[in-house]
Design an enzyme around this catalytic site. Sequence first.
Site, PDB file in Angstrom:
ATOM      1  N   CYS A 135       0.840  -1.196   0.000  1.00 28.59           N
ATOM      2  CA  CYS A 135       0.000   0.000   0.000  1.00 28.59           C
ATOM      3  C   CYS A 135       0.880   1.253   0.000  1.00 28.59           C
ATOM      4  O   CYS A 135       1.430   1.617  -1.024  1.00 28.59           O
ATOM      5  CB  CYS A 135      -0.974  -0.029   1.172  1.00 28.59           C
ATOM      6  SG  CYS A 135      -2.330   1.165   1.018  1.00 28.59           S
TER       7      CYS A 135
ATOM      8  N   HIS B  78      -3.543  -4.930   0.122  1.00 30.18           N
ATOM      9  CA  HIS B  78      -2.947  -5.455   1.358  1.00 30.18           C
ATOM     10  C   HIS B  78      -2.990  -6.986   1.341  1.00 30.18           C
ATOM     11  O   HIS B  78      -3.959  -7.592   1.795  1.00 30.18           O
ATOM     12  CB  HIS B  78      -3.717  -4.948   2.581  1.00 30.18           C
ATOM     13  CG  HIS B  78      -3.500  -3.509   2.898  1.00 30.18           C
ATOM     14  ND1 HIS B  78      -2.589  -3.078   3.836  1.00 30.18           N
ATOM     15  CD2 HIS B  78      -4.075  -2.391   2.395  1.00 30.18           C
ATOM     16  CE1 HIS B  78      -2.621  -1.747   3.911  1.00 30.18           C
ATOM     17  NE2 HIS B  78      -3.515  -1.312   3.041  1.00 30.18           N
TER      18      HIS B  78
ATOM     19  N   GLU C 119      -1.602  -9.060   3.168  1.00 31.48           N
ATOM     20  CA  GLU C 119      -1.578  -9.668   4.505  1.00 31.48           C
ATOM     21  C   GLU C 119      -2.968 -10.024   5.009  1.00 31.48           C
ATOM     22  O   GLU C 119      -3.122 -10.899   5.874  1.00 31.48           O
ATOM     23  CB  GLU C 119      -0.881  -8.742   5.506  1.00 31.48           C
ATOM     24  CG  GLU C 119      -1.610  -7.454   5.855  1.00 31.48           C
ATOM     25  CD  GLU C 119      -1.264  -6.285   4.961  1.00 31.48           C
ATOM     26  OE1 GLU C 119      -1.427  -5.132   5.395  1.00 31.48           O
ATOM     27  OE2 GLU C 119      -0.839  -6.520   3.814  1.00 31.48           O
TER      28      GLU C 119
END
Length: 577
Positions: free
Chosen positions: A402, A537, A539
């Site tokens: 990001c 993102h 994750e």
Amino acid sequence: MKYVVVSGGVISGIGKGVLASSTGLLFKTLGLRVTSIKIDPYMNIDAGTMSPLEHGECFVLNDGGEVDLDLGNYERYLNITLTRNHNITTGKIYSKVIERERKGDYLGKTVQVVPHITNAIQEWIESVAKIPVDDTGLEPEICIIELGGTVGDIESAPFVEALRQFQFRVGSDNFALIHVSLVPVIHGEQKTKPTQAAIKDLRSLGLTPDMVACRCQEKLEHQTIEKIGMFCHVGPDQVIAVHDVNSTYHVPLLLKEQKMMKFLSKKLNIGEIDQSALTKGEALLSKWRHLTSSHDKSFETVTIALVGKYTHLHDSYLSVIKSLEHASMSCNRRLKIVWVESTNLEESMKGENLSEYHKAWHYVCQADGILVPGGFGSRGIEGMISAAKYARENNVPYLGVCLGLQIAVIEFVRNVLGIKGSTSQEFDNYKEEDHITPSVIYMPDVDQIKLGGTMRLGIHETKFTANTEWSKLKGLYGGVGSVFERHRHRYEVNPDLIEQIESKGLHFIGKDETGKRMEMIELKDDSHKFFVGTQYHPEYLSKVLDPSRPFLGLVAASAGILDDVLKRDDLNYRGEF
């Protein structure tokens, strides 16, 4: 539907989220379909406008819900997909009740905490618990409810009362309560008084725990377990010892060793389970055991420098940490994260605190890989840019997430294209007379005034561009044409600079579904180990048994085994959700 409530006492941050996730995982190993709900007693509607230093990471779901970080734990452990409604807050409940009152739904009655707020909580739980959350598309059978905060707090009182009523609403065979408490060690002695006091408070509120999970630095002594059982009105088999272990991934196995499921299955009157579901659950348990045992045996270390701006509270980057852990376990490496406050990498620190400056750069230079995660605001940006420059020029594996992608682009525009002073519109209000082209601009379709829930949020498709077969990141995704990942941003790379940037070797290998917004970057340089950025993102979708591909690439490249990982046959990314 069976409900298991996890509450906490004595202190906050005691590990309720890990225990709730681990309990849910054990139910899955029995072949049951599991869902999770997190109750947060704060007045905010959601976690979207909170500073990471205030409440830890804001986790983003497929539907764009900005929720508590514990929902990330549930998804990672249970391999499920939750919704924004799986996170209940005081703000949401009161908004719902007030909205109904304004519409006249209460027929002129005085609206009160009891029964209107407590009824709204119970109705919300029952409704959300039925939402399918796994790939079966079927209604869950077990719902794990984590009550945030500490029992006895003023703000959690309506929720405690709602759960007290809820146990009678659903019946004793369908309700179990696990209370997590602290057993401190003082001068070598395990103290049970805090747990006794916490259970006493809980019982005075009308809730009696079926199990007491005791957090302690060391294994509980037999006499400690007996004492807690006696004074907390539970049997010894209802006292679960959760001592410190090598990693949180050992907690489910620790609970299983103490026959937690045997007691809960009997308490909840869980009947015979379909053989195919049981076989699937046993396979899950086998994979989990193999993963944890393999990790225990690994001895080679990979060091990642996390260059961020919220490093004083590691929970600010919880999903990033977990994704690095998942990737390192998949690579059979021990993970070492060195935390680098990006401000300390800036030239101004030479005059302010030279020792911190040298210490920060020592960490960056000694690391095997560099990660720049997401964030907001201008503080520490120049330090991140310096870290990205070091990674690019010194062949150090780099992953920008990001903001980290935007940082890599800004650095490239300044130092390769030669546009000095170029940065993001987030950090600088550009004037036409300056004649400087910004590297990163406001997305034209986002609200720049109202900040809550107005970013590009949730799951979106990213399509790989043509002629990207050389891309290491595409290889990590299994060579698919597009991927679906979660987003949380309101800025994008300036499209006016794309052609110039790509002409110098930094390629935008992935774009959004319209083909206009840049989503992935990668340095096309055979001599560089790994230089990647993602606007999304990754994750948020990383799982314990299925690591995020960009994080896997960073760790593998940092460990010097990326070529071997790219040859693996388990990189079968589904490409759709």
